[in-house]
Design a protein around this motif. Sequence first.
Motif, PDB file in Angstrom:
ATOM      1  N   THR A  74       0.832  -1.208   0.000  1.00 60.41           N
ATOM      2  CA  THR A  74       0.000   0.000   0.000  1.00 60.41           C
ATOM      3  C   THR A  74       0.863   1.253   0.000  1.00 60.41           C
ATOM      4  OG1 THR A  74      -1.782  -1.179   1.119  1.00 60.41           O
ATOM      5  CG2 THR A  74      -1.856   1.220   1.203  1.00 60.41           C
ATOM      6  N   LYS A  75       1.969   1.216   0.735  1.00 54.12           N
ATOM      7  CA  LYS A  75       2.897   2.352   0.719  1.00 54.12           C
ATOM      8  C   LYS A  75       3.435   2.586  -0.686  1.00 54.12           C
ATOM      9  CE  LYS A  75       4.326   1.715   5.501  1.00 54.12           C
ATOM     10  NZ  LYS A  75       5.393   1.225   6.389  1.00 54.12           N
ATOM     11  N   GLY A  76       3.756   1.511  -1.378  1.00 56.44           N
ATOM     12  CA  GLY A  76       4.223   1.626  -2.759  1.00 56.44           C
ATOM     13  C   GLY A  76       3.157   2.186  -3.679  1.00 56.44           C
ATOM     14  N   LEU A  77       1.907   1.749  -3.497  1.00 59.68           N
ATOM     15  CA  LEU A  77       0.800   2.273  -4.294  1.00 59.68           C
ATOM     16  C   LEU A  77       0.627   3.768  -4.055  1.00 59.68           C
ATOM     17  CD1 LEU A  77      -1.699   2.023  -6.119  1.00 59.68           C
ATOM     18  CD2 LEU A  77      -2.982   1.306  -4.099  1.00 59.68           C
ATOM     19  N   LEU A  78       0.697   4.187  -2.790  1.00 67.53           N
ATOM     20  CA  LEU A  78       0.570   5.621  -2.485  1.00 67.53           C
ATOM     21  C   LEU A  78       1.686   6.431  -3.137  1.00 67.53           C
ATOM     22  CD1 LEU A  78      -0.472   5.415   1.272  1.00 67.53           C
ATOM     23  CD2 LEU A  78      -1.888   6.215  -0.641  1.00 67.53           C
ATOM     24  N   LYS A  79       2.873   5.855  -3.214  1.00 66.12           N
ATOM     25  CA  LYS A  79       4.020   6.546  -3.819  1.00 66.12           C
ATOM     26  C   LYS A  79       3.902   6.619  -5.347  1.00 66.12           C
ATOM     27  CE  LYS A  79       9.051   6.329  -4.033  1.00 66.12           C
ATOM     28  NZ  LYS A  79      10.251   5.582  -3.618  1.00 66.12           N
ATOM     29  N   GLU A  80       3.514   5.500  -5.981  1.00 65.01           N
ATOM     30  CA  GLU A  80       3.475   5.404  -7.444  1.00 65.01           C
ATOM     31  C   GLU A  80       2.148   5.830  -8.054  1.00 65.01           C
ATOM     32  OE1 GLU A  80       4.774   1.789  -9.335  1.00 65.01           O
ATOM     33  OE2 GLU A  80       5.852   1.217  -7.514  1.00 65.01           O
ATOM     34  N   GLY A  81       1.073   5.699  -7.299  1.00 65.02           N
ATOM     35  CA  GLY A  81      -0.242   5.967  -7.847  1.00 65.02           C
ATOM     36  C   GLY A  81      -0.744   4.789  -8.669  1.00 65.02           C
ATOM     37  N   GLY A  82      -2.003   4.866  -9.041  1.00 67.86           N
ATOM     38  CA  GLY A  82      -2.622   3.806  -9.828  1.00 67.86           C
ATOM     39  C   GLY A  82      -1.988   3.620 -11.193  1.00 67.86           C
ATOM     40  N   SER A  83      -1.620   4.732 -11.836  1.00 66.51           N
ATOM     41  CA  SER A  83      -1.011   4.642 -13.174  1.00 66.51           C
ATOM     42  C   SER A  83       0.326   3.923 -13.136  1.00 66.51           C
ATOM     43  CB  SER A  83      -0.821   6.040 -13.769  1.00 66.51           C
ATOM     44  OG  SER A  83      -2.063   6.672 -13.913  1.00 66.51           O
ATOM     45  N   GLY A  84       1.092   4.170 -12.075  1.00 60.65           N
ATOM     46  CA  GLY A  84       2.380   3.497 -11.934  1.00 60.65           C
ATOM     47  C   GLY A  84       2.227   2.001 -11.758  1.00 60.65           C
ATOM     48  N   ARG A  85       1.234   1.605 -10.971  1.00 61.68           N
ATOM     49  CA  ARG A  85       1.005   0.177 -10.773  1.00 61.68           C
ATOM     50  C   ARG A  85       0.464  -0.471 -12.028  1.00 61.68           C
ATOM     51  NH1 ARG A  85       4.540  -1.293  -8.838  1.00 61.68           N
ATOM     52  NH2 ARG A  85       3.614  -3.354  -8.824  1.00 61.68           N
ATOM     53  N   ARG A  86      -0.398   0.237 -12.764  1.00 57.33           N
ATOM     54  CA  ARG A  86      -0.910  -0.311 -14.026  1.00 57.33           C
ATOM     55  C   ARG A  86       0.234  -0.567 -14.992  1.00 57.33           C
ATOM     56  NH1 ARG A  86      -5.565  -1.533 -17.395  1.00 57.33           N
ATOM     57  NH2 ARG A  86      -4.490  -2.371 -19.202  1.00 57.33           N
ATOM     58  N   ALA A  87       1.175   0.376 -15.077  1.00 57.12           N
ATOM     59  CA  ALA A  87       2.332   0.197 -15.960  1.00 57.12           C
ATOM     60  C   ALA A  87       3.158  -1.017 -15.532  1.00 57.12           C
ATOM     61  CB  ALA A  87       3.185   1.457 -15.970  1.00 57.12           C
ATOM     62  N   ALA A  88       3.318  -1.206 -14.219  1.00 55.29           N
ATOM     63  CA  ALA A  88       4.089  -2.345 -13.718  1.00 55.29           C
ATOM     64  C   ALA A  88       3.391  -3.664 -14.050  1.00 55.29           C
ATOM     65  CB  ALA A  88       4.300  -2.213 -12.212  1.00 55.29           C
ATOM     66  N   MET A 119      -8.202  -3.693 -15.669  1.00 54.55           N
ATOM     67  CA  MET A 119      -7.640  -3.590 -14.318  1.00 54.55           C
ATOM     68  C   MET A 119      -8.409  -2.522 -13.563  1.00 54.55           C
ATOM     69  SD  MET A 119      -3.700  -2.820 -13.313  1.00 54.55           S
ATOM     70  CE  MET A 119      -3.254  -2.105 -11.746  1.00 54.55           C
ATOM     71  N   TYR A 120      -8.923  -2.904 -12.407  1.00 56.38           N
ATOM     72  CA  TYR A 120      -9.666  -1.972 -11.558  1.00 56.38           C
ATOM     73  C   TYR A 120      -9.111  -2.013 -10.148  1.00 56.38           C
ATOM     74  CZ  TYR A 120     -13.342  -1.662 -15.095  1.00 56.38           C
ATOM     75  OH  TYR A 120     -14.045  -1.459 -16.249  1.00 56.38           O
ATOM     76  N   PHE A 121      -9.057  -0.865  -9.509  1.00 54.70           N
ATOM     77  CA  PHE A 121      -8.775  -0.797  -8.087  1.00 54.70           C
ATOM     78  C   PHE A 121     -10.115  -0.866  -7.366  1.00 54.70           C
ATOM     79  CE2 PHE A 121      -4.969   0.957  -9.929  1.00 54.70           C
ATOM     80  CZ  PHE A 121      -3.972   0.378  -9.149  1.00 54.70           C
ATOM     81  N   ALA A 122     -10.095  -1.437  -6.169  1.00 56.32           N
ATOM     82  CA  ALA A 122     -11.325  -1.627  -5.407  1.00 56.32           C
ATOM     83  C   ALA A 122     -11.014  -1.403  -3.931  1.00 56.32           C
ATOM     84  CB  ALA A 122     -11.849  -3.050  -5.630  1.00 56.32           C
ATOM     85  N   PHE A 123     -12.034  -1.500  -3.104  1.00 52.51           N
ATOM     86  CA  PHE A 123     -11.806  -1.501  -1.663  1.00 52.51           C
ATOM     87  C   PHE A 123     -12.725  -2.529  -1.054  1.00 52.51           C
ATOM     88  CE2 PHE A 123     -14.427   2.140  -2.836  1.00 52.51           C
ATOM     89  CZ  PHE A 123     -15.585   1.952  -2.094  1.00 52.51           C
ATOM     90  N   GLY A 124     -12.317  -3.064   0.073  1.00 53.70           N
ATOM     91  CA  GLY A 124     -12.994  -4.193   0.696  1.00 53.70           C
ATOM     92  C   GLY A 124     -11.977  -5.304   0.839  1.00 53.70           C
TER      93      GLY A 124
END
Length: 106
Positions: free
Chosen positions: A15-29, A44-49
């Motif tokens: 989660t710390k990495g996601l906050l640093k990179e953002g959704g676009s960064g994770r999508r690229a990865a 690809m979708y981000f969700a919560f739960g």
Amino acid sequence: MPKFLIQASYTAEGTKGLLKEGGSGRRAAVDHVVGELGGTVEVMYFAFGDDDLVCIVDFPDPVSMAAVSLTVKASGAVRTRATPLLTVGEVDEAARRQVAFRPPGK
């Protein structure tokens, strides 16, 4: 190409990495790692739960999916589940196949 539903949840470190990179960064990865093994990310979708991320990916074979799964899980940043997906036609084909099965005790 075999299709898989990926459900993932980030660890605190992930989660710390996601906050640093953002959704676009994770999508690229994700696009990069899937593409390296000849696959594609359909959606690809981000969700919560229970799940933080849901993807549908295509891979040339199940071994490629397993390779990605093992590598991602080994990072400790993400917990994942991969579910093979079947088309309606594949289920129709499976339903036509004869299977000899005896339930326990019968």
